[in-house]
Enzyme design. Structure first.
Site, PDB file in Angstrom:
ATOM      1  N   HIS A 103      35.936  33.121  33.173  1.00 29.41           N
ATOM      2  CA  HIS A 103      34.708  34.398  32.391  1.00 29.41           C
ATOM      3  C   HIS A 103      34.969  33.009  31.490  1.00 29.41           C
ATOM      4  O   HIS A 103      35.880  32.088  30.737  1.00 29.41           O
ATOM      5  CB  HIS A 103      36.181  35.193  31.420  1.00 29.41           C
ATOM      6  CG  HIS A 103      35.838  36.330  32.211  1.00 29.41           C
ATOM      7  ND1 HIS A 103      35.213  37.070  33.484  1.00 29.41           N
ATOM      8  CD2 HIS A 103      37.154  36.671  32.705  1.00 29.41           C
ATOM      9  CE1 HIS A 103      35.582  37.798  33.971  1.00 29.41           C
ATOM     10  NE2 HIS A 103      36.506  37.694  33.761  1.00 29.41           N
ATOM     11  N   GLU A 120      41.305  38.028  28.308  1.00 31.05           N
ATOM     12  CA  GLU A 120      41.764  39.782  28.815  1.00 31.05           C
ATOM     13  C   GLU A 120      43.255  39.055  29.019  1.00 31.05           C
ATOM     14  O   GLU A 120      44.059  39.047  29.416  1.00 31.05           O
ATOM     15  CB  GLU A 120      41.003  39.662  30.376  1.00 31.05           C
ATOM     16  CG  GLU A 120      41.047  38.780  31.556  1.00 31.05           C
ATOM     17  CD  GLU A 120      40.189  39.048  32.614  1.00 31.05           C
ATOM     18  OE1 GLU A 120      39.746  40.488  32.637  1.00 31.05           O
ATOM     19  OE2 GLU A 120      39.424  38.701  32.958  1.00 31.05           O
ATOM     20  N   HIS A 178      40.538  33.255  39.088  1.00 33.64           N
ATOM     21  CA  HIS A 178      41.584  34.468  38.373  1.00 33.64           C
ATOM     22  C   HIS A 178      40.748  34.993  40.146  1.00 33.64           C
ATOM     23  O   HIS A 178      39.313  35.287  39.844  1.00 33.64           O
ATOM     24  CB  HIS A 178      41.732  35.122  37.742  1.00 33.64           C
ATOM     25  CG  HIS A 178      40.803  35.584  36.933  1.00 33.64           C
ATOM     26  ND1 HIS A 178      40.083  35.164  35.641  1.00 33.64           N
ATOM     27  CD2 HIS A 178      40.254  36.858  36.962  1.00 33.64           C
ATOM     28  CE1 HIS A 178      39.044  35.593  35.781  1.00 33.64           C
ATOM     29  NE2 HIS A 178      39.000  36.746  36.225  1.00 33.64           N
ATOM     30  N   ARG A 198      31.015  34.461  39.039  1.00 33.92           N
ATOM     31  CA  ARG A 198      31.645  35.034  40.334  1.00 33.92           C
ATOM     32  C   ARG A 198      31.392  33.132  41.351  1.00 33.92           C
ATOM     33  O   ARG A 198      29.714  33.148  41.556  1.00 33.92           O
ATOM     34  CB  ARG A 198      30.838  36.142  41.336  1.00 33.92           C
ATOM     35  CG  ARG A 198      31.827  36.136  42.170  1.00 33.92           C
ATOM     36  CD  ARG A 198      30.415  37.427  42.866  1.00 33.92           C
ATOM     37  NE  ARG A 198      30.901  38.463  41.665  1.00 33.92           N
ATOM     38  CZ  ARG A 198      29.880  38.745  41.557  1.00 33.92           C
ATOM     39  NH1 ARG A 198      28.450  38.886  41.828  1.00 33.92           N
ATOM     40  NH2 ARG A 198      29.789  39.904  40.937  1.00 33.92           N
TER      41      ARG A 198
END
Length: 323
Positions: A103, A120, A178, A198
């Site tokens: 991200h 996150e 990740h 992605r």
């Protein structure tokens, strides 16, 4: 504003990689076998949570913010984020490996997508034997080395794999490559953002025979190519106290192992508080109103509340607020 433990109707998301644990383990009302995400608390446009209980039943989270902003969010939070709810709360079930992704940070996300970035954290609720996560690289790489592995379909050779078990916790900075591996059920706390780059999807195809979009070029300037061991969270598990797990500019998360009756003073917090039940069940009371929460349920306590009563024979909770 009436302060009470506010529940919301989960927003359920079918995913190519989803399974049945949100239904079978967490008790969500689901009639398919590929639900991957339950968005517990969201103000993402198009996916805004709706109150399921009490005085505000039927109202959206955004309506509550627009009407009771400071009382709901806290004065400090509303000054920082305006009328935007700053975090997104989810439960995730990965029957298959998720795509390898990352991200962007706030600066890139704002510039490219008019969005927050996406920092996150993950709390592992259950993991099948041998289950793994991908977190970062297993060595320092350059943009050129990364691109070469991507082109040769050998990206997984330079990624770091972590075996996981219940209670393991990971903090995922923006830019960190990740992926959640097959067999993992987890709680996710993140900035309010749905911006994902992605980079590899194991050449999978959806039910229509199509591969999913990759974001190869966008990702190049967003990736942290350095090997870092900054992701595994260590924390204490003392009973009936708030054990700090993560403190960052976007959210603070505590682990709470509740047994008996805990009077929890939150008067000086100047933030809403969220409780995610990750094991057992508990009664959560504030403003003279009590709600029962069981494993897989989430409640929001408005910032105007001063005291929360937590009562349980045995429950494990994640407490989240903006520090």
């Amino acid at each position: 504003m009436k302060s009470y433990p506010i529940k919301f109707t989960p927003i359920l998301k079918e995913r190519l990689w989803g399974g049945t644990k949100l239904r079978d383990v967490l008790g969500k009302k689901i009639d398919n076998d590929i639900t991957g995400e339950s968005w517990e608390l969201s103000a993402v446009p198009g996916d805004v949570s709706v109150v399921a209980n009490g005085q505000y039943r039927g109202k959206s989270l955004q309506e509550l913010i627009d009407t009771y902003r400071a009382a709901l969010l806290g004065k400090n939070v509303s000054e920082r984020f305006g009328s935007e709810f700053p975090i997104l709360i989810k439960f995730i079930d990965a029957k298959q490996d998720l795509s390898i992704q990352l991200h962007p940070n706030d600066e890139l996300a704002r510039k490219r997508h008019n969005s927050f970035g996406k920092t996150e954290m993950w709390y592992i609720m259950q993991a099948d034997e041998g289950s793994e996560l991908i977190v970062g690289f297993n060595k320092n790489v350059s943009k050129e080395v990364y691109s070469s592995h991507l082109e040769k379909n050998t990206l997984t050779d330079i990624l770091n794999y972590e075996k996981v078990t219940e209670g393991d916790t990971f903090f995922i900075n923006t830019g960190k490559v990740h992926a959640i591996g097959a067999g993992v059920l987890l709680a996710e706390i993140q900035q309010t953002s749905d911006v994902t780059y992605r980079i590899y999807d194991f050449n999978r195809k959806d039910k229509n025979g199509n591969t999913r979009e990759l974001h190869t070029e966008l990702a190049l300037d967003a990736i942290d190519y350095e090997k870092k061991d900054d992701f595994k969270v260590t924390y204490t598990k003392e009973k009936n106290v708030s054990n700090t797990m993560v403190e960052c500019p976007y959210f603070t998360t505590h682990y709470m192992d509740v047994e008996g009756h805990l009077e929890h003073d939150i008067a000086g917090r100047d933030s809403f508080s969220i409780y995610m039940c990750v094991e057992g069940e508990a009664e959560i009371a504030t403003g003279g109103i009590t709600e029962n929460v069981k494993k897989g349920e989430t409640v929001l306590i408005p910032a105007a509340a001063e005291m929360v009563h937590l009562i349980s024979d045995k429950a494990k909770l994640l407490e989240v607020y903006i520090g």
